[in-house]
Motif scaffolding. Sequence first.
Motif, PDB file in Angstrom:
ATOM      1  N   LEU A 236       0.840  -1.194   0.000  1.00 18.94           N
ATOM      2  CA  LEU A 236       0.000   0.000   0.000  1.00 18.94           C
ATOM      3  C   LEU A 236       0.874   1.243   0.000  1.00 18.94           C
ATOM      4  N   PHE A 237       0.451   2.255  -0.759  1.00 18.55           N
ATOM      5  CA  PHE A 237       1.161   3.530  -0.826  1.00 18.55           C
ATOM      6  C   PHE A 237       0.190   4.632  -0.407  1.00 18.55           C
ATOM      7  N   GLY A 238       0.631   5.520   0.473  1.00 16.11           N
ATOM      8  CA  GLY A 238      -0.275   6.571   0.915  1.00 16.11           C
ATOM      9  C   GLY A 238       0.420   7.628   1.740  1.00 16.11           C
ATOM     10  N   GLU A 239      -0.346   8.308   2.571  1.00 20.13           N
ATOM     11  CA  GLU A 239       0.157   9.450   3.327  1.00 20.13           C
ATOM     12  C   GLU A 239       1.288   9.077   4.279  1.00 20.13           C
ATOM     13  N   ARG A 240       1.341   7.838   4.710  1.00 21.10           N
ATOM     14  CA  ARG A 240       2.401   7.401   5.629  1.00 21.10           C
ATOM     15  C   ARG A 240       3.562   6.758   4.883  1.00 21.10           C
ATOM     16  N   GLY A 241       3.525   6.820   3.571  1.00 17.04           N
ATOM     17  CA  GLY A 241       4.573   6.180   2.782  1.00 17.04           C
ATOM     18  C   GLY A 241       4.108   4.836   2.260  1.00 17.04           C
ATOM     19  N   ARG A 242       4.952   3.838   2.418  1.00 19.70           N
ATOM     20  CA  ARG A 242       4.685   2.522   1.850  1.00 19.70           C
ATOM     21  C   ARG A 242       4.692   1.474   2.961  1.00 19.70           C
ATOM     22  N   VAL A 243       3.685   0.601   2.932  1.00 19.15           N
ATOM     23  CA  VAL A 243       3.649  -0.510   3.882  1.00 19.15           C
ATOM     24  C   VAL A 243       3.367  -1.795   3.107  1.00 19.15           C
ATOM     25  N   THR A 244       3.996  -2.862   3.519  1.00 17.16           N
ATOM     26  CA  THR A 244       3.878  -4.145   2.830  1.00 17.16           C
ATOM     27  C   THR A 244       3.243  -5.173   3.752  1.00 17.16           C
ATOM     28  N   MET A 245       2.295  -5.909   3.233  1.00 19.74           N
ATOM     29  CA  MET A 245       1.609  -6.924   4.020  1.00 19.74           C
ATOM     30  C   MET A 245       2.592  -8.003   4.457  1.00 19.74           C
ATOM     31  N   PRO A 246       2.519  -8.413   5.729  1.00 21.35           N
ATOM     32  CA  PRO A 246       3.424  -9.466   6.202  1.00 21.35           C
ATOM     33  C   PRO A 246       3.062 -10.822   5.617  1.00 21.35           C
ATOM     34  N   ARG A 247       3.983 -11.752   5.764  1.00 18.93           N
ATOM     35  CA  ARG A 247       3.708 -13.117   5.356  1.00 18.93           C
ATOM     36  C   ARG A 247       2.710 -13.736   6.316  1.00 18.93           C
ATOM     37  N   TRP A 248       2.045 -14.776   5.860  1.00 17.23           N
ATOM     38  CA  TRP A 248       1.078 -15.446   6.713  1.00 17.23           C
ATOM     39  C   TRP A 248       1.519 -16.888   6.920  1.00 17.23           C
ATOM     40  N   GLY A 249       0.936 -17.511   7.955  1.00 16.15           N
ATOM     41  CA  GLY A 249       1.458 -18.805   8.361  1.00 16.15           C
ATOM     42  C   GLY A 249       0.512 -19.960   8.140  1.00 16.15           C
ATOM     43  N   ASP A 250       0.400 -20.782   9.141  1.00 19.01           N
ATOM     44  CA  ASP A 250      -0.260 -22.075   9.076  1.00 19.01           C
ATOM     45  C   ASP A 250      -1.741 -21.963   8.739  1.00 19.01           C
ATOM     46  N   ALA A 251      -2.193 -22.721   7.739  1.00 23.27           N
ATOM     47  CA  ALA A 251      -3.591 -22.667   7.303  1.00 23.27           C
ATOM     48  C   ALA A 251      -4.532 -23.223   8.365  1.00 23.27           C
ATOM     49  N   VAL A 252      -4.099 -24.241   9.101  1.00 16.11           N
ATOM     50  CA  VAL A 252      -4.963 -24.819  10.127  1.00 16.11           C
ATOM     51  C   VAL A 252      -5.226 -23.803  11.226  1.00 16.11           C
ATOM     52  N   ALA A 253      -4.190 -23.068  11.638  1.00 18.18           N
ATOM     53  CA  ALA A 253      -4.377 -22.032  12.654  1.00 18.18           C
ATOM     54  C   ALA A 253      -5.312 -20.938  12.153  1.00 18.18           C
ATOM     55  N   SER A 254      -5.170 -20.546  10.897  1.00 21.66           N
ATOM     56  CA  SER A 254      -6.045 -19.526  10.330  1.00 21.66           C
ATOM     57  C   SER A 254      -7.485 -20.014  10.275  1.00 21.66           C
ATOM     58  N   TYR A 255      -7.656 -21.275   9.895  1.00 17.86           N
ATOM     59  CA  TYR A 255      -9.008 -21.829   9.824  1.00 17.86           C
ATOM     60  C   TYR A 255      -9.626 -21.931  11.212  1.00 17.86           C
ATOM     61  N   THR A 256      -8.825 -22.238  12.210  1.00 13.46           N
ATOM     62  CA  THR A 256      -9.325 -22.269  13.583  1.00 13.46           C
ATOM     63  C   THR A 256      -9.868 -20.904  13.990  1.00 13.46           C
ATOM     64  N   THR A 257      -9.191 -19.847  13.587  1.00 16.95           N
ATOM     65  CA  THR A 257      -9.665 -18.491  13.873  1.00 16.95           C
ATOM     66  C   THR A 257     -10.978 -18.214  13.149  1.00 16.95           C
ATOM     67  N   ALA A 258     -11.117 -18.729  11.924  1.00 17.26           N
ATOM     68  CA  ALA A 258     -12.379 -18.563  11.205  1.00 17.26           C
ATOM     69  C   ALA A 258     -13.517 -19.306  11.909  1.00 17.26           C
ATOM     70  N   VAL A 259     -13.213 -20.491  12.450  1.00 19.08           N
ATOM     71  CA  VAL A 259     -14.218 -21.214  13.236  1.00 19.08           C
ATOM     72  C   VAL A 259     -14.630 -20.373  14.445  1.00 19.08           C
ATOM     73  N   ASP A 260     -13.652 -19.794  15.128  1.00 20.56           N
ATOM     74  CA  ASP A 260     -13.953 -18.914  16.258  1.00 20.56           C
ATOM     75  C   ASP A 260     -14.891 -17.784  15.842  1.00 20.56           C
TER      76      ASP A 260
END
Length: 298
Positions: A236-260
């Motif tokens: 993303l580019f904007g008033e604060r300059g440039r920021v880059t999305m971090p990497r993401w990790g384990d799909a099972v952990a992410s899916y657990t959060t979606a269940v939550d």
Amino acid sequence: MDKVRIGLLGTGPWATRTHAPALAAHPGVEFAGVWGRRPDAAAELAAAYGTRAHEDVDALFAASDAVACALPPDVQAPLAARAAAAGCHLLLDKPVATTVAAAREVALAAEKAQVASVVFCTLRFAGDTAPWIDEQVAAGGWFLARGHWLGALFSPGSTSAYAASPWRREKGALWDVGPHLLSVLLPVLGDVTGIAVATGPRDTRHLTLSHASGADSALTVTLSAPEAAAEAGLTLFGERGRVTMPRWGDAVASYTTAVDALLTAARTGEPHACDARFGLRMTEVLAEAEALATGRPS
């Protein structure tokens, strides 16, 4: 509170590697059973997690408070609408469908039945990217986004279990990985107000989107990149300059959060931001982009 009974629809690699392990391990979930289009695969998956295989999908709905879908989108959509009509909350996969009519049917069925829904867009639930998205929404002031998702699923020599997926072969990167990028851009930059599309090699698509905030985004998606070039990212580019999305990790952990998230929405009655209505809007954007790329009406 009693555990919520969640049944699983689907027996493919995504179901076996992500959905089933997350459901079986979740402390608030009773894994209510498995249904699949291949009864032998359903029986094998159910046995691995000590639950029941259902040959009749309506029997699984009757035994469940919610269903988790790990199916091709145009198989998912009508079954999800039936599950909602049976009173089941919906944990959907992206994209909800590959036609606007089918995605709308799911959203309307969930609303009519007053069941909760969550669409599992990985970046919206992954431990590193989810808070980053919230931070960028709060910050605002964005001018431009550049994103890419260069998959090698269809590259020569690919050994991915997903490479043989008929719907991915038919619909390509736009529908498979396009939702990942859209799931970030829509909350951060606002709704899509204009679309331009250019085609690249094989299933490659280059999208330029205008957003309600006044910002633009430029995206490239493909499942045909060389293995050595495969990667994904968004800046993303904007008033604060440039920021880059971090990497993401384990799909099972992410899916657990979606269940939550689904359990919370079901308990409180408060819709989740990434619900079936959001899934419908992503489908509308993708269908318009596909129509522009192919010259066929959406």
